[in-house]
Design an enzyme around this catalytic site. Structure first.
Site, mmCIF file in Angstrom:
data_model
loop_
_atom_site.group_PDB
_atom_site.id
_atom_site.type_symbol
_atom_site.label_atom_id
_atom_site.label_comp_id
_atom_site.label_asym_id
_atom_site.label_seq_id
_atom_site.Cartn_x
_atom_site.Cartn_y
_atom_site.Cartn_z
ATOM 1 N N LYS A 42 0.824 -1.207 0.000
ATOM 2 C CA LYS A 42 0.000 0.000 0.000
ATOM 3 C C LYS A 42 0.870 1.274 0.000
ATOM 4 O O LYS A 42 2.073 1.208 0.210
ATOM 5 C CB LYS A 42 -0.945 -0.021 1.206
ATOM 6 C CG LYS A 42 -1.923 -1.222 1.222
ATOM 7 C CD LYS A 42 -2.794 -1.290 -0.006
ATOM 8 C CE LYS A 42 -4.053 -2.124 0.068
ATOM 9 N NZ LYS A 42 -4.021 -3.476 0.556
HETATM 10 C C1 LIG Z 1 -5.430 -4.277 1.083
HETATM 11 C C2 LIG Z 1 -6.905 -4.119 1.129
HETATM 12 C C3 LIG Z 1 -7.677 -4.533 2.225
HETATM 13 C C4 LIG Z 1 -7.132 -5.367 3.342
HETATM 14 O O1 LIG Z 1 -6.084 -4.798 3.994
HETATM 15 P P1 LIG Z 1 -5.226 -5.642 5.053
HETATM 16 O O2 LIG Z 1 -4.479 -4.559 5.766
HETATM 17 O O3 LIG Z 1 -4.341 -6.534 4.250
HETATM 18 O O4 LIG Z 1 -6.155 -6.374 5.921
HETATM 19 C C5 LIG Z 1 -9.025 -4.243 2.228
HETATM 20 N N1 LIG Z 1 -9.606 -3.606 1.213
HETATM 21 C C6 LIG Z 1 -8.906 -3.219 0.130
HETATM 22 C C7 LIG Z 1 -9.607 -2.512 -0.966
HETATM 23 C C8 LIG Z 1 -7.538 -3.470 0.042
HETATM 24 O O5 LIG Z 1 -6.859 -3.111 -1.042
#
Ligand SMILES: *Cc1c(COP(=O)(O)O)cnc(C)c1O
Length: 381
Positions: free
Chosen positions: A184
């Protein structure tokens, strides 16, 4: 596999290394003073009253749903063109996801008209996801929510720093959830954040993230409390101090990194627009994007699998965001949804190209050249 241009790349500098080693030497490793600082800094950055750090965004979404009192018998409208966790968080709480279609081929977020059409007496909330870091049509979504007395939850996993009409993503509804997963825009390896202006939701999230306890180990260590009560069935969704220290260092770099992502996105648009065989969503988007992903949409006459294989042969990593949730085996069985034409079309024809702040103009040229070559090889008709 060694890629010439990978899909994404993380950059951890001396700031992150120093911050984490300071924590390791400090002797206090889980949720404490560094986490409080990270939360205050994140709240100030997003402009929200409260920010609560948690172990990941899936936990953040689960807590947001629980804090709103949503559970068995309740429905929540969600997109199917999202990561599976968006819908799963509802299933954890016993609630039912109601999948609504996206706007279309230029905007992959929830369509306000489809949301309106999906409302039933059991719907309690609308959960939006800002695809790729492009804020969805929140004025329209909020107007629908207000008319029907629904809560609005933002899955802002792609969107730290994105904004619309001067307000940041995550602060445009009742409660916003962020992810700090390894790929991210702001990463702590694993991590997440809940933001809200509502005191009642913040208090609920704060209790539920740590076993439903009324006081924390940190408070007792500080001498603020001797004992505790348990007032709800809580979870262990805490973050640790190492991750919070990485988050503080990464937050400092977020604006610059997002700016860089927008610049790279602009180069791509310049290089790829007009190329026969593909279209470019979001190039007329209103608002400030965090440019988490660079999606393209292949035309119907292009074999996507072949296209991705040709890109791979040229050393370029690509991905798909997303296989629609309502088409997974588990979800077909447990939360079946009617046809979602735009979602299914985009789910079948979308390809994500590499995008990360350290990409050079030359990398963009390399990828764009590969796209042109792969498109001509993958043409079926
Ligand atoms: C990455 C992501 C999540 C989950 O995030 P985690 O921190 O891995 O639990 C949820 N929604 C979206 C749209 C994502 O891209």
């Amino acid at each position: 596999m060694r890629w010439k241009v990978p899909l994404a790349d993380v950059s951890m500098g001396p700031e992150e290394l120093d911050a984490a080693s300071r924590v390791l030497r400090s002797g206090w490793l889980s949720m404490g003073e560094v986490t409080s600082r990270f939360e205050r800094a994140f709240a100030a950055y997003t402009g929200s009253r409260h920010a609560l750090a948690v172990s990941n965004a899936t936990a953040a979404l689960h807590l947001a749903i629980l804090a709103l009192g949503i559970g068995r018998g309740d429905q929540v409208i969600v997109p199917a063109l999202t990561f599976v966790a968006t819908a799963n968080a509802l299933l954890y709480a016993g609630a039912e996801p109601v999948f609504a279609d996206i706007t279309g081929e230029a905007d992959f977020s929830l369509s306000p008209a489809a949301v309106e059409a999906a409302i039933t007496p059991r719907v309690r909330a609308i959960m939006v996801m800002h695809y790729g870091g492009y804020v969805c049509d929140m004025p329209a979504i909020n107007a629908i929510a207000q008319r029907h007395g629904l809560a609005v939850i933002e899955d802002a996993a792609h969107a730290p720093g994105a904004a619309l009409d001067g307000k940041k993503a995550g602060c445009l509804g009742d409660v916003g959830c962020f992810s700090f997963f390894a790929n991210k825009n702001l990463t702590t390896g694993e991590g997440g954040m809940v933001v809200t202006d509502r005191d009642d939701l913040a208090e609920r999230v704060s209790i539920l993230r740590s076993h439903g306890m009324t006081s924390l180990t940190w408070d007792r260590h500080q001498g603020h409390a001797h004992t505790y009560d348990v007032v709800a069935l809580g979870y262990n969704y805490r973050i640790d101090e190492m991750r919070s220290s990485l988050g503080l260092a990464q937050l400092e770099k977020l604006e610059e990194n997002n700016q860089r992502r927008r610049e790279i996105t602009g180069w791509y648009w310049e290089r790829l627009s007009g190329l026969p065989g593909l279209s470019l969503p979001y190039c007329r988007h209103r608002g400030i994007a965090s440019a988490h992903l660079f999606p393209i949409l292949l035309e119907a006459g292009i074999d996507r699998r072949r296209f991705m294989d040709e890109m791979k042969a040229l050393g370029i990593q690509t991905s798909i965001h997303y296989p629609p949730v309502h088409q997974f085996s588990y979800h077909r069985q447990h939360c079946p949804a009617g046809p979602l034409p735009h979602t299914e079309a985009v789910g079948a024809r979308e390809v994500t190209l590499p995008l990360y702040p350290a990409m050079s103009r030359e990398d963009v040229e390399t990828v764009a050249g590969a796209v042109a070559a792969a498109l001509s090889l993958a043409r079926t008709g």
